[in-house]
Scaffold this active site. Structure first.
Site, PDB file in Angstrom:
ATOM      1  N   LYS A  15       0.899  -1.075   0.039  1.00 53.87           N
ATOM      2  CA  LYS A  15      -0.032  -0.144  -0.068  1.00 53.87           C
ATOM      3  C   LYS A  15       0.887   1.368   0.124  1.00 53.87           C
ATOM      4  CE  LYS A  15      -2.199   0.825   3.749  1.00 53.87           C
ATOM      5  NZ  LYS A  15      -2.979   1.192   4.935  1.00 53.87           N
ATOM      6  N   ARG A 162      12.297  -9.587  12.445  1.00 52.83           N
ATOM      7  CA  ARG A 162      11.679  -8.464  13.378  1.00 52.83           C
ATOM      8  C   ARG A 162      10.383  -9.537  13.989  1.00 52.83           C
ATOM      9  NH1 ARG A 162      10.853  -3.436   9.923  1.00 52.83           N
ATOM     10  NH2 ARG A 162       8.643  -4.534   9.882  1.00 52.83           N
ATOM     11  N   ARG A 173      -2.090 -10.464  12.366  1.00 50.71           N
ATOM     12  CA  ARG A 173      -2.571  -9.114  11.912  1.00 50.71           C
ATOM     13  C   ARG A 173      -3.185  -9.130  10.520  1.00 50.71           C
ATOM     14  NH1 ARG A 173       2.759  -5.949  10.508  1.00 50.71           N
ATOM     15  NH2 ARG A 173       3.674  -7.975  10.409  1.00 50.71           N
TER      16      ARG A 173
END
Ligand SMILES: [Zn+2]
Length: 215
Positions: A15, A162, A173
């Protein structure tokens, strides 16, 4: 024609990249909620201080405060030529209020572009990501030599993953995003504004689809 766009896409959907390409290709302003909040807080406006107080307490900034911030932002002359909104609206009440705001201004949305990414593709894309702790360069394990240790090609540091790129965290998520966005997409589908694009492909191909929609 003035372009007023909303860009939807889960984390890892590309995005941010598409928003930048839209900004450059169409000379419109990329407006992210993060930027709006940061700017208002830095400028210490009344709304900025209010938003800060919610965030300091670890809460989301409520709809009415977010709406007033967006209104204050988009009312400025630099947005007259058009914009691409990123991160707003997030809820159906925000969309409804935004609709009346535009109506008051005699403005209309051009389109709501939703970057659709297959769950498995996204998990592969994000969970394969490795970062250099020294220079912050991002790699994907597919680009690296699988036989040796995963090291930064610039400085030789051992690459790390990460925490929020772990496959399970990515799946959680993604599912949360899908759940939250479903009613929003229906809202704009009902108004004939929703355009769903396959975001799993290469950046350039995705952008070509967006260009076709805006042509
Ligand atoms: Zn490095």
């Amino acid at each position: 024609m003035v372009l007023r766009l909303i860009l939807l896409g889960s984390p890892g959907s590309g995005k941010g990249t598409q928003a930048r390409m839209l900004q450059e290709g169409y000379q419109i302003v990329h407006v992210s909620t993060g930027d709006i909040l940061r700017r208002a807080i830095q400028a210490q406006t009344e709304l900025g201080r209010l938003a800060q107080s919610y965030m300091d307490d670890g809460n989301l900034v409520p709809d009415d405060v977010m709406l007033r911030l967006v209104k204050e932002t988009l009312d400025a002359p630099r947005y007259e030529a058009g914009y691409v909104l990123d991160g707003f609206p997030r809820t159906v009440p925000q969309s409804t209020a935004f609709e009346s705001m535009l109506l008051q201004w005699g403005a209309a949305l051009t389109a709501v572009i939703s970057l659709e990414v297959n769950r498995e593709v996204l998990i592969h894309r994000l969970s394969g990501r490795r970062v250099c702790p020294e220079c912050a360069t991002t790699y994907h394990i597919d680009q690296l030599d699988p036989s040796g240790e995963l090291r930064c090609t610039r400085d030789g540091a051992l690459l790390v993953q990460r925490k929020d790129d772990d496959a399970q965290a990515v799946a959680i998520r993604f599912d949360a995003f899908e759940r939250e966005t479903l009613p929003l997409k229906q809202f704009y589908r009902d108004r004939g504004l929703l355009r769903e694009i396959d975001g799993s492909r290469a950046t350039g191909e995705v952008f070509k689809d967006i260009q076709r929609i805006l042509a």
